[in-house]
Write a protein that holds these residues in place. Structure first.
Motif, PDB file in Angstrom:
ATOM      1  N   TRP A   1     -65.605  -4.816  30.094  1.00 48.33           N
ATOM      2  CA  TRP A   1     -66.348  -3.648  29.578  1.00 48.33           C
ATOM      3  C   TRP A   1     -66.745  -2.780  30.764  1.00 48.33           C
ATOM      4  CZ3 TRP A   1     -68.335  -2.809  24.330  1.00 48.33           C
ATOM      5  CH2 TRP A   1     -67.796  -3.721  23.410  1.00 48.33           C
ATOM      6  N   HIS A   2     -66.388  -1.502  30.713  1.00 53.94           N
ATOM      7  CA  HIS A   2     -66.693  -0.575  31.804  1.00 53.94           C
ATOM      8  C   HIS A   2     -67.584   0.559  31.315  1.00 53.94           C
ATOM      9  CE1 HIS A   2     -63.036  -1.580  34.590  1.00 53.94           C
ATOM     10  NE2 HIS A   2     -63.711  -2.637  34.247  1.00 53.94           N
ATOM     11  N   ASP A   3     -68.434   1.033  32.211  1.00 52.24           N
ATOM     12  CA  ASP A   3     -69.268   2.214  31.928  1.00 52.24           C
ATOM     13  C   ASP A   3     -68.388   3.455  32.026  1.00 52.24           C
ATOM     14  OD1 ASP A   3     -70.984   4.341  31.866  1.00 52.24           O
ATOM     15  OD2 ASP A   3     -72.194   3.707  33.586  1.00 52.24           O
ATOM     16  N   SER A   4     -68.128   4.076  30.894  1.00 47.73           N
ATOM     17  CA  SER A   4     -67.220   5.238  30.898  1.00 47.73           C
ATOM     18  C   SER A   4     -67.862   6.458  31.541  1.00 47.73           C
ATOM     19  CB  SER A   4     -66.785   5.570  29.467  1.00 47.73           C
ATOM     20  OG  SER A   4     -67.899   5.966  28.691  1.00 47.73           O
ATOM     21  N   THR A   5     -69.197   6.394  31.748  1.00 53.48           N
ATOM     22  CA  THR A   5     -69.887   7.567  32.296  1.00 53.48           C
ATOM     23  C   THR A   5     -70.124   7.466  33.799  1.00 53.48           C
ATOM     24  OG1 THR A   5     -72.075   6.636  31.830  1.00 53.48           O
ATOM     25  CG2 THR A   5     -71.059   7.939  30.083  1.00 53.48           C
ATOM     26  N   ALA A   6     -69.581   6.405  34.436  1.00 61.70           N
ATOM     27  CA  ALA A   6     -69.769   6.259  35.889  1.00 61.70           C
ATOM     28  C   ALA A   6     -69.215   7.494  36.608  1.00 61.70           C
ATOM     29  CB  ALA A   6     -69.075   4.995  36.383  1.00 61.70           C
ATOM     30  N   PRO A   7     -69.949   7.968  37.637  1.00 65.60           N
ATOM     31  CA  PRO A   7     -69.528   9.198  38.327  1.00 65.60           C
ATOM     32  C   PRO A   7     -68.095   9.099  38.844  1.00 65.60           C
ATOM     33  CG  PRO A   7     -71.688   8.462  39.106  1.00 65.60           C
ATOM     34  CD  PRO A   7     -71.176   7.385  38.198  1.00 65.60           C
ATOM     35  N   GLY A   8     -67.378  10.196  38.755  1.00 63.48           N
ATOM     36  CA  GLY A   8     -66.015  10.232  39.276  1.00 63.48           C
ATOM     37  C   GLY A   8     -64.958   9.919  38.236  1.00 63.48           C
ATOM     38  N   GLY A   9     -65.385   9.458  37.058  1.00 66.21           N
ATOM     39  CA  GLY A   9     -64.409   9.169  36.012  1.00 66.21           C
ATOM     40  C   GLY A   9     -63.642   7.897  36.291  1.00 66.21           C
ATOM     41  N   PHE A  10     -62.542   7.695  35.575  1.00 56.70           N
ATOM     42  CA  PHE A  10     -61.762   6.469  35.736  1.00 56.70           C
ATOM     43  C   PHE A  10     -60.301   6.738  35.416  1.00 56.70           C
ATOM     44  CE2 PHE A  10     -63.760   6.670  31.590  1.00 56.70           C
ATOM     45  CZ  PHE A  10     -62.824   6.235  30.686  1.00 56.70           C
ATOM     46  N   ALA A  11     -59.462   5.813  35.871  1.00 54.64           N
ATOM     47  CA  ALA A  11     -58.013   5.941  35.637  1.00 54.64           C
ATOM     48  C   ALA A  11     -57.590   4.902  34.613  1.00 54.64           C
ATOM     49  CB  ALA A  11     -57.264   5.740  36.944  1.00 54.64           C
ATOM     50  N   LEU A  12     -56.571   5.236  33.849  1.00 56.64           N
ATOM     51  CA  LEU A  12     -56.012   4.314  32.861  1.00 56.64           C
ATOM     52  C   LEU A  12     -54.608   3.914  33.270  1.00 56.64           C
ATOM     53  CD1 LEU A  12     -56.997   6.214  29.560  1.00 56.64           C
ATOM     54  CD2 LEU A  12     -58.193   4.270  30.609  1.00 56.64           C
ATOM     55  N   ASP A  13     -54.258   2.637  33.091  1.00 56.60           N
ATOM     56  CA  ASP A  13     -52.871   2.222  33.315  1.00 56.60           C
ATOM     57  C   ASP A  13     -51.954   3.147  32.527  1.00 56.60           C
ATOM     58  OD1 ASP A  13     -53.621   0.128  34.861  1.00 56.60           O
ATOM     59  OD2 ASP A  13     -53.227  -1.435  33.365  1.00 56.60           O
ATOM     60  N   GLY A  14     -50.867   3.557  33.165  1.00 54.71           N
ATOM     61  CA  GLY A  14     -49.948   4.483  32.504  1.00 54.71           C
ATOM     62  C   GLY A  14     -50.071   5.884  33.046  1.00 54.71           C
ATOM     63  N   GLY A  15     -51.072   6.106  33.950  1.00 62.81           N
ATOM     64  CA  GLY A  15     -51.092   7.371  34.690  1.00 62.81           C
ATOM     65  C   GLY A  15     -52.059   8.427  34.196  1.00 62.81           C
ATOM     66  N   LEU A  16     -53.004   8.084  33.322  1.00 66.98           N
ATOM     67  CA  LEU A  16     -53.960   9.087  32.835  1.00 66.98           C
ATOM     68  C   LEU A  16     -55.281   8.980  33.596  1.00 66.98           C
ATOM     69  CD1 LEU A  16     -53.364   8.650  28.986  1.00 66.98           C
ATOM     70  CD2 LEU A  16     -52.302  10.321  30.532  1.00 66.98           C
ATOM     71  N   THR A  17     -55.959  10.104  33.753  1.00 70.62           N
ATOM     72  CA  THR A  17     -57.296  10.099  34.352  1.00 70.62           C
ATOM     73  C   THR A  17     -58.303  10.641  33.332  1.00 70.62           C
ATOM     74  OG1 THR A  17     -56.957  12.276  35.328  1.00 70.62           O
ATOM     75  CG2 THR A  17     -56.444  10.372  36.706  1.00 70.62           C
ATOM     76  N   VAL A  18     -59.517  10.091  33.376  1.00 67.18           N
ATOM     77  CA  VAL A  18     -60.487  10.364  32.314  1.00 67.18           C
ATOM     78  C   VAL A  18     -61.851  10.698  32.908  1.00 67.18           C
ATOM     79  CG1 VAL A  18     -61.578   9.447  30.223  1.00 67.18           C
ATOM     80  CG2 VAL A  18     -59.298   8.633  30.887  1.00 67.18           C
ATOM     81  N   THR A  19     -62.515  11.670  32.309  1.00 67.82           N
ATOM     82  CA  THR A  19     -63.942  11.877  32.575  1.00 67.82           C
ATOM     83  C   THR A  19     -64.679  11.888  31.231  1.00 67.82           C
ATOM     84  OG1 THR A  19     -63.542  14.272  32.641  1.00 67.82           O
ATOM     85  CG2 THR A  19     -63.705  13.131  34.762  1.00 67.82           C
ATOM     86  N   ALA A  20     -65.912  11.377  31.249  1.00 65.14           N
ATOM     87  CA  ALA A  20     -66.738  11.342  30.034  1.00 65.14           C
ATOM     88  C   ALA A  20     -67.823  12.401  30.141  1.00 65.14           C
ATOM     89  CB  ALA A  20     -67.364   9.965  29.871  1.00 65.14           C
ATOM     90  N   HIS A  21     -68.132  13.037  29.026  1.00 66.65           N
ATOM     91  CA  HIS A  21     -69.108  14.125  29.011  1.00 66.65           C
ATOM     92  C   HIS A  21     -70.099  13.905  27.869  1.00 66.65           C
ATOM     93  CE1 HIS A  21     -66.483  16.271  31.832  1.00 66.65           C
ATOM     94  NE2 HIS A  21     -65.549  15.601  31.199  1.00 66.65           N
ATOM     95  N   PRO A  22     -71.373  13.647  28.189  1.00 64.43           N
ATOM     96  CA  PRO A  22     -72.364  13.430  27.131  1.00 64.43           C
ATOM     97  C   PRO A  22     -72.424  14.637  26.199  1.00 64.43           C
ATOM     98  CG  PRO A  22     -73.300  13.000  29.303  1.00 64.43           C
ATOM     99  CD  PRO A  22     -71.959  13.608  29.532  1.00 64.43           C
ATOM    100  N   VAL A  23     -72.409  14.393  24.889  1.00 61.28           N
ATOM    101  CA  VAL A  23     -72.502  15.517  23.952  1.00 61.28           C
ATOM    102  C   VAL A  23     -73.668  15.421  22.985  1.00 61.28           C
ATOM    103  CG1 VAL A  23     -70.086  16.246  24.074  1.00 61.28           C
ATOM    104  CG2 VAL A  23     -70.752  14.550  22.379  1.00 61.28           C
ATOM    105  N   SER A  24     -74.180  14.215  22.710  1.00 61.43           N
ATOM    106  CA  SER A  24     -75.385  14.158  21.872  1.00 61.43           C
ATOM    107  C   SER A  24     -76.078  12.814  22.003  1.00 61.43           C
ATOM    108  CB  SER A  24     -75.077  14.477  20.403  1.00 61.43           C
ATOM    109  OG  SER A  24     -74.689  13.326  19.688  1.00 61.43           O
ATOM    110  N   SER A  25     -77.289  12.754  21.484  1.00 59.73           N
ATOM    111  CA  SER A  25     -78.059  11.506  21.544  1.00 59.73           C
ATOM    112  C   SER A  25     -78.178  10.903  20.153  1.00 59.73           C
ATOM    113  CB  SER A  25     -79.434  11.760  22.157  1.00 59.73           C
ATOM    114  OG  SER A  25     -80.071  12.800  21.464  1.00 59.73           O
ATOM    115  N   LYS A  26     -77.211  11.183  19.283  1.00 56.59           N
ATOM    116  CA  LYS A  26     -77.224  10.635  17.920  1.00 56.59           C
ATOM    117  C   LYS A  26     -76.891   9.141  17.937  1.00 56.59           C
ATOM    118  CE  LYS A  26     -74.982  10.654  13.495  1.00 56.59           C
ATOM    119  NZ  LYS A  26     -73.681  10.163  13.071  1.00 56.59           N
ATOM    120  N   ALA A  27     -77.883   8.314  17.581  1.00 56.33           N
ATOM    121  CA  ALA A  27     -77.679   6.864  17.558  1.00 56.33           C
ATOM    122  C   ALA A  27     -77.252   6.428  16.162  1.00 56.33           C
ATOM    123  CB  ALA A  27     -78.970   6.159  17.949  1.00 56.33           C
ATOM    124  N   PRO A  28     -76.520   5.312  16.050  1.00 58.34           N
ATOM    125  CA  PRO A  28     -76.090   4.874  14.718  1.00 58.34           C
ATOM    126  C   PRO A  28     -77.237   4.380  13.861  1.00 58.34           C
ATOM    127  CG  PRO A  28     -75.071   3.533  16.457  1.00 58.34           C
ATOM    128  CD  PRO A  28     -76.018   4.455  17.122  1.00 58.34           C
TER     129      PRO A  28
END
Ligand code: MLT
Ligand code: MN
Ligand code: ZN
Length: 298
Positions: A134-161
């Protein structure tokens, strides 16, 4: 980057099992296409695939997508893991279906991981079938995915389930992902849960080639005034409506260069009928609603 829209309906799917509204009834009659609960698969190389959310329909969604078939070894799968945008049941219960899958990685924001550890304790439960990272998707700098994709996460709301049994923090429960294929320059912004138009979202879209956007509700009064919070254009059960002066379609008009696709359609949404006036309005504005199984190349 290859993108497969595995499912395009909101929680409950279309038709919803306990709904006999006009749209669900037409779907039961075969007059409108059924849609499974919202989930996406992405790959940079066509061999390593990542799921964007894992819906309770994930088993049939994977079976329907030839690219996601298991192999070449008897227990091999091209599925490498899951990126969660939130902790909602329609986006997380598919993890249970994937139990026992080996070497999977889950990327999630800290409040989502905490909710799935304490309140809906999938995390520990799943580890007893096969340990996942399990990884924190919001860690600074983003993350890379096997297969060559790069990802950044962007907070959009505080709506909890709704299932949260304790007061929810106002931490960023919901994120959007920007997924880029550096080999092609194609970039997908994935935002299926958007309570309002977030600060900085226009800048995010300016650098993308395609957006998959929250299309839960077409209009602010779709469910009746009982569940409506705020004024037109404000959050409706945590989902910004498509239409209206404050709706997402008006905001998307600022991004004509972008492929704009609505997903996570609720069973009340007139966009489920492409021949409806709502369907015509979205097409005229240059946005799209696509069927389950649609594939994009970015
Ligand atoms: C949502 O998108 O708001 C949730 O999935 C609602 C639900 O629990 O079905
Ligand atoms: Mn949902
Ligand atoms: Zn219905």
């Amino acid at each position: 980057m290859k993108v497969i829209l595995l499912g395009t309906a909101a929680g409950g799917g279309f038709p919803q099992w306990n709904c006999a509204c006009a749209l669900c009834t037409r779907c039961h009659r075969g007059e409108l296409p059924a849609r499974s609960q919202e989930s996406v698969a992405v790959s940079g190389n066509g061999r390593d695939w990542w799921l964007l959310n894992a819906s309770p329909d994930i088993r049939t969604q994977l079976l329907a997508a030839p690219a996601l078939r298991p192999g070449p070894g008897p227990r091999d799968t091209p599925v490498r893991g899951v990126l969660l945008t939130d902790a909602e049941l329609d986006h997380t219960l598919g993890l249970i279906i994937l139990r026992g899958g080996t070497d999977l990685t889950v990327h999630a924001a800290p409040p989502v991981r905490e909710a799935l550890t304490a309140d809906l304790p999938l995390h520990g439960l799943l580890d007893r079938y096969a340990p996942w990272d399990w990884h924190d998707s919001t860690a600074p700098g983003g993350f890379a995915l096997d297969g060559g994709l790069t990802v950044t996460a962007h907070p959009v709301s505080s709506k909890a389930p709704k299932f949260m049994g304790r007061p929810a923090s106002d931490a960023p429960w919901v994120v959007a992902y920007r997924i880029e294929d550096p080999a092609t320059g194609g970039a997908l912004v994935y935002a299926p849960c958007l309570a309002a138009w977030p600060d900085g979202f226009d800048e995010l879209l300016a650098s993308a080639s395609c957006v998959l956007l929250d299309g839960t509700f077409f209009s602010a009064d779709e469910l009746g005034t009982a569940v409506r919070s705020g004024d037109a254009g404000q959050a409706l059960m945590g989902h910004l409506p498509v239409s209206g002066p404050g709706g997402s379609l008006a905001a998307l008009a600022r991004h004509p260069h972008l492929r704009r696709i609505y997903t996570h359609l609720n069973n009340t949404n007139p966009l489920l009928d492409s021949s409806s006036p709502a369907g015509g309005a979205v097409r005229k504005a240059g946005a799209e609603v696509l069927p389950d199984g649609s594939e994009l190349i970015l």
